[in-house]
Design a protein around this motif. Structure first.
Motif, PDB file in Angstrom:
ATOM      1  N   MET A 191      -4.752   5.943   7.038  1.00 19.06           N
ATOM      2  CA  MET A 191      -4.536   6.915   7.945  1.00 19.06           C
ATOM      3  C   MET A 191      -3.569   7.976   7.708  1.00 19.06           C
ATOM      4  N   THR A 192      -2.628   7.543   6.677  1.00 19.62           N
ATOM      5  CA  THR A 192      -1.780   8.385   6.239  1.00 19.62           C
ATOM      6  C   THR A 192      -2.170   9.407   5.456  1.00 19.62           C
TER       7      THR A 192
ATOM      8  N   THR B 157      -5.211  10.715   6.189  1.00 14.07           N
ATOM      9  CA  THR B 157      -6.279  11.467   6.826  1.00 14.07           C
ATOM     10  C   THR B 157      -5.593  12.839   7.207  1.00 14.07           C
TER      11      THR B 157
ATOM     12  N   ARG C  21      -2.838   1.284   7.588  1.00 17.00           N
ATOM     13  CA  ARG C  21      -1.861   2.464   7.541  1.00 17.00           C
ATOM     14  C   ARG C  21      -1.852   3.331   6.349  1.00 17.00           C
ATOM     15  N   GLU C  22      -2.101   2.640   5.332  1.00 17.96           N
ATOM     16  CA  GLU C  22      -2.202   3.385   3.826  1.00 17.96           C
ATOM     17  C   GLU C  22      -3.226   4.655   4.257  1.00 17.96           C
TER      18      GLU C  22
ATOM     19  N   PHE D 233      -3.901  -4.495   8.689  1.00 17.63           N
ATOM     20  CA  PHE D 233      -2.791  -3.447   9.083  1.00 17.63           C
ATOM     21  C   PHE D 233      -2.380  -2.661   8.024  1.00 17.63           C
TER      22      PHE D 233
ATOM     23  N   TRP E 180      -2.985   4.208  -3.580  1.00 15.27           N
ATOM     24  CA  TRP E 180      -2.837   4.342  -1.964  1.00 15.27           C
ATOM     25  C   TRP E 180      -1.534   4.093  -1.379  1.00 15.27           C
ATOM     26  N   GLY E 181      -0.770   3.182  -2.178  1.00 13.66           N
ATOM     27  CA  GLY E 181       0.533   3.059  -1.806  1.00 13.66           C
ATOM     28  C   GLY E 181       1.216   2.390  -2.606  1.00 13.66           C
ATOM     29  N   HIS E 182       2.705   1.799  -2.374  1.00 16.28           N
ATOM     30  CA  HIS E 182       3.439   1.410  -3.463  1.00 16.28           C
ATOM     31  C   HIS E 182       3.894   0.113  -2.971  1.00 16.28           C
TER      32      HIS E 182
END
Lengths: 314, 218
Positions: free
Chosen positions: A86-87, A89, A83-84, A79, A279-281
């Protein structure tokens, strides 16, 4: 206590020992060279070690929880990774229902199929059914701008973040001695992550020649060779936790480290394309979930199928 | 008395539950660009508006002590419809509700906001006036922001860019889709003594737009 259980506890204790050692080294380095937090490299190292503690704890709890624990943990990782992805795209307002279906139908169904051990369906659900059905939802929204790009990106996101991730808990379904499935997952995760860490360490120590300076400036030929060979050696030494002989364990470890390396490179290329560093934090010192999982993602399905094929299992 | 206590307890719990849910869906993260989050000052946060969840995200990333003192300014037509919405709007978030006619705010609302500021509250406002459904990054700002800034020139005006929430919950969608969001706080501005209305609104709009993340060129 049976064999598998005591092997699992040995593995967890071993990782705990490595982390204690790493923490002591990190603490000593910080005391000596960065008492006020002035060295960002050492602060980052210690952030990473702390995050490793949390990740190890989560994995250990999941392993001790057995089937449910492992599936729940990797469904959550899936999940977060989805989420990372799709953000980054091009998915627009017109893809809202498609995205909702990806998160709230495709992802739970895939992990449910792994849960009920329906190999025939979970191995083709996303590559075939979702591949054909999902673009219809976006097509019905009537927005044609970037259509091919949008649906291709969403399919890619699902393959990487749901299909590939689900092949980690799927290792539990292989027909190997009872309780050893969890150890097979531990083997995969340990070899792949050690390979990442050791490639980094070897690269820092003797790295000279960059492999792909445009994609990933920190990857060097020396780091790659040193890291994958030493990870393969460690994997070979861990043959007792797997159904493999030492020689087979060596081959598998080499395969895992090669795929892991490829995963890191490919996912880096996507980040560079999208102009982001991480990709994220969510994971301090590491970045996002995909930053930590990229090598596991690539190794898991291949490891799963090769094991299944050569050991005539499941 | 007991019922009042229960209601405010329920409101506090609901506030936590809503922000937890917002975090679970968006992994929202504050980015402070020229604003010190620890400094407690009275502020008017003005943000881009694409979704009903906008003020919840800003609220969720504010330091806890500032949350209590910060009131979102929202349209009464939406937040008074039904008991659940009015509970969330008034009890949970203590929203300052404004009557709108055709999306044009009249002079009354500015006085209401000035009153709330005088009572010590910070405000969250959406000066576009309505949720932005266009492909434009930002609609022109309504003049209410200027009039409010004129009336209370000492209060910090803080531009806040909410990134990605329009994709999480586009207008008309019922189910939010999990995508990562950022709330970017810029440096505070003030209206200059002789600044004309349009100049100020352009400056505020530019400050807001400058926070919008651009894909890094590599």
């Amino acid at each position: 206590m049976d064999d598998a259980r005591s092997d699992l506890l040995t593995v967890i204790a071993g990782i705990g020992g490595v982390l204690v050692f790493a923490s002591v080294v990190g603490w000593a380095l910080a005391r000596r060279y960065s008492p006020q937090g002035e060295s960002s490299a050492i602060e980052n190292l210690n952030d990473r070690i702390r995050a490793w503690w949390v990740m190890t704890l989560a994995l250990a709890l999941a392993f001790l929880g057995g089937h449910v624990g492992v599936i729940a943990l990797f469904a959550l990782c899936s999940f977060a990774a989805l989420r990372e992805f799709m953000t980054l795209t091009n998915a627009t307002r017109a893809d809202h229902n498609t995205l909702a279906a990806a998160f709230f139908i495709v992802l739970p169904v895939q992990f449910w199929l792994v849960w009920i051990k329906w190999y025939g369906l979970y191995s083709i659900f996303i590559p075939v059914y979702v591949f054909l059905l999902l673009p219809i939802i976006s097509a019905l929204a009537g927005e044609t701008r970037n259509y091919l790009i949008r649906i291709a990106e969403m399919q890619w996101a699902l393959m990487i973040c749901v299909f590939c991730v689900s092949h980690v808990p799927a290792l539990l379904n292989l027909n190997i001695p009872a309780g050893r499935g969890v150890l097979l997952i531990a083997f995969l995760v340990i070899v792949v992550q050690l390979s990442d860490v050791l490639q980094y360490v070897w690269g820092k120590l003797i790295g000279r020649h960059k492999i792909a300076p445009k994609l990933s400036p920190s990857k060097t030929v020396e780091g790659f060779i040193g890291g994958s060979l030493s990870a393969t050696l460690i994997g070979t030494a861990l043959w007792w936790m797997t159904p493999f002989t030492p020689l087979q364990a060596a081959g598998m470890s080499l395969l895992i480290t090669m795929m892991g390396f490829a995963g890191g490179l490919v996912m880096s290329a996507i980040k560079r394309d999208r102009g982001v560093k991480d990709w994220g934090h969510s994971i301090a010192g590491h970045g996002g979930f995909i930053d930590r999982l990229d090598s596991v993602l690539f190794a898991a399905p291949i490891f799963f199928h090769v094991t299944r094929y050569f050991w005539k299992l499941g | 008395m007991a019922i009042q206590g229960m209601r405010s307890g329920l409101a506090q719990f609901s506030g936590r539950a809503i922000t937890f849910f917002a975090r679970a869906v968006t992994a929202v993260r504050p980015v402070w660009q020229g604003l010190d989050p620890g400094q407690v000052r009275q502020r008017i946060y003005f943000a881009n508006h694409a979704s009903h969840g906008d003020f919840i995200l800003i609220w969720a990333v504010l330091p806890p002590r500032q949350q209590q003192a910060t009131r979102p300014v929202a349209g009464a037509d939406y937040w008074q419809k039904g008991r659940l919405r009015s509970f969330i709007g008034q009890d949970v978030f203590n929203a300052l509700l404004i009557q709108r006619n055709n999306g044009q705010t009249t002079t009354g609302p500015v006085d209401l906001m000035a009153e709330a500021l005088d009572a010590g509250a910070s405000l969250i406002v959406f000066p576009e006036g309505t949720r932005n459904q266009t492909d434009e990054a930002l609609l022109p700002l309504k003049s209410g922001l200027y009039h409010l800034a004129r009336q209370r020139p000492q209060v910090d005006l803080v531009p806040v860019w909410i990134e990605n929430l329009n994709r999480v919950l586009p207008k008309g969608a019922l189910i939010p889709v999990p995508l990562m969001c950022k709330v970017i706080f810029g440096a505070a501005l003030h209206v200059a003594p002789d600044e004309a209305k349009d100049d100020f609104l352009n400056r505020a709009r530019a400050a807001l737009l400058s926070l919008k993340p651009q894909p890094e060129a590599t």
